[in-house]
Design a protein around this motif. Structure first.
Motif, PDB file in Angstrom:
ATOM      1  N   LYS A   1       0.798  -1.227   0.000  1.00 23.61           N
ATOM      2  CA  LYS A   1       0.000   0.000   0.000  1.00 23.61           C
ATOM      3  C   LYS A   1       0.833   1.280   0.000  1.00 23.61           C
TER       4      LYS A   1
ATOM      5  N   GLU B   1       3.162   4.340  -1.283  1.00 23.64           N
ATOM      6  CA  GLU B   1       3.130   5.094  -2.530  1.00 23.64           C
ATOM      7  C   GLU B   1       4.340   6.007  -2.616  1.00 23.64           C
TER       8      GLU B   1
ATOM      9  N   GLY C   1       9.289   4.575  -0.537  1.00 14.00           N
ATOM     10  CA  GLY C   1       7.846   4.735  -0.596  1.00 14.00           C
ATOM     11  C   GLY C   1       7.360   5.123   0.786  1.00 14.00           C
TER      12      GLY C   1
ATOM     13  N   PRO D   1       0.402   6.327   2.405  1.00 20.59           N
ATOM     14  CA  PRO D   1      -0.422   7.259   1.622  1.00 20.59           C
ATOM     15  C   PRO D   1      -0.803   8.499   2.433  1.00 20.59           C
TER      16      PRO D   1
END
Length: 325
Positions: A169, A171, A239, A242
């Motif tokens: 998950k 990003e 990353g 989110p």
């Protein structure tokens, strides 16, 4: 007539002085100095460790020096865990008593390094940061905590908390930081920076560290409940969660402070949660509502960190060093 004029002039001068005194007193009462700015300016000039490599120490160095009189080890775990097994010569001190311990029990300047130890290294880093803010610049926290000292300690801490549940998950989309805004309103009633800092430290030492722990599950499931700060070097970022905003370590944190919200819960994270704990303590002293993501990125993308050669907790971090039971 002359006596009357002299008397009236005397009354006028006295009234003017009295009114002036009252006015100054009133202005002092209703226009106190800005405590946040006073404290921030003091920290920037006297406690700049936050802008450098954060003071972590490896278990190997502690092992080599636990007999060294210039090293002092403080274990803040519970009495039962301390009795179960601790590093030789370590002192068991409750976190809420640390400030008193430094002031009344030991002479901190006698030591080259004072090493804070806990289960995972996160709470030790948090309190090491508060102690550094108090002026004790020889305080360090042991990386990975007692989990790096012996396997049975790791089993109860790091080994059961490293996970990969949300690795898919993450990003890479970068959000822009908000514009400069307001800062927290500190109301200690003090005017001198050292006095303001003292009040803030006493308050925070009295709050259990568990009050500042935030789990990755909660952040991923309820991202809108938090202002998420990814405290990583841009080059090392694989990353992020989110919605997270990127804040760069080893830079002037004060430049970014006023982009942080004063009406939201801020969660700080990086790979291990230990560097984040230093930042959380610093921000909380300044009045922000800040928490630490438990076990950092290792709590949701440990495998990614291992693959990229980042700060992942693995079996190689665990030693089999002796303890006193």
């Amino acid at each position: 007539m002359k006596k009357s004029s002299f008397f009236l002039i005397t009354i006028f001068i006295s009234a003017t002085v009295l009114l002036s005194s009252f006015t100054n007193s009133t202005n002092d009462t209703f226009n106190p100095p800005n405590e946040f700015k006073t404290l921030l300016n003091y920290l920037e000039n006297n406690n700049n460790y936050i802008e450098n490599e954060l003071p972590l120490i490896m278990a190997d160095e502690v092992k080599k020096n636990y007999k060294n009189s210039k090293y002092h080890i403080i274990d803040i775990r519970t009495d039962s865990w301390f009795d179960y097994g601790h590093i030789k010569n370590a002192a068991n001190v409750k976190a809420e008593n640390l400030l008193t311990y430094f002031e009344n029990t030991i002479k901190p300047s006698d030591f080259d390094k004072i090493v804070m130890v806990c289960y995972s290294g996160q709470s030790a880093s948090y309190y090491a940061s508060l102690l550094r803010l108090a002026g004790y610049d020889n305080v360090y926290s042991m990386k990975w905590g007692m989990s790096s000292w012996r396997e049975d300690f790791a089993n109860n801490s790091w080994k059961k908390n490293v996970k990969n549940d949300f690795a898919s998950k993450i990003e890479t989309i970068e959000k822009t930081k908000p514009a400069l805004g307001s800062h927290p309103n500190l109301n200690t009633g003090k005017t001198e920076a050292k006095d303001i800092l003292r009040v803030r430290l006493e308050k925070l030492f009295a709050i259990p560290y568990k009050e500042f722990i935030i789990k990755s599950l909660d952040v991923f499931e309820n991202p809108n409940d938090y202002y998420i700060v990814n405290y990583w070097d841009q080059e090392k970022c694989e990353g992020h969660i989110p919605g997270a905003l990127h804040y760069t370590p080893n830079a002037s944190l004060s430049k970014d402070l006023l982009t942080l919200p004063i009406d939201e819960k801020i969660v700080i994270y990086e790979a291990t949660g230990q560097k984040a704990a230093y930042i959380v303590a610093y921000l909380n002293v300044l009045g922000y509502n800040t928490g630490n993501l438990a076990y950092g990125e290792n709590s949701f993308m440990n495998k990614v960190l291992k693959e990229k050669g980042r700060d992942a907790f693995t079996k190689k971090e665990i030693n089999m060093f002796p303890v006193i039971e």
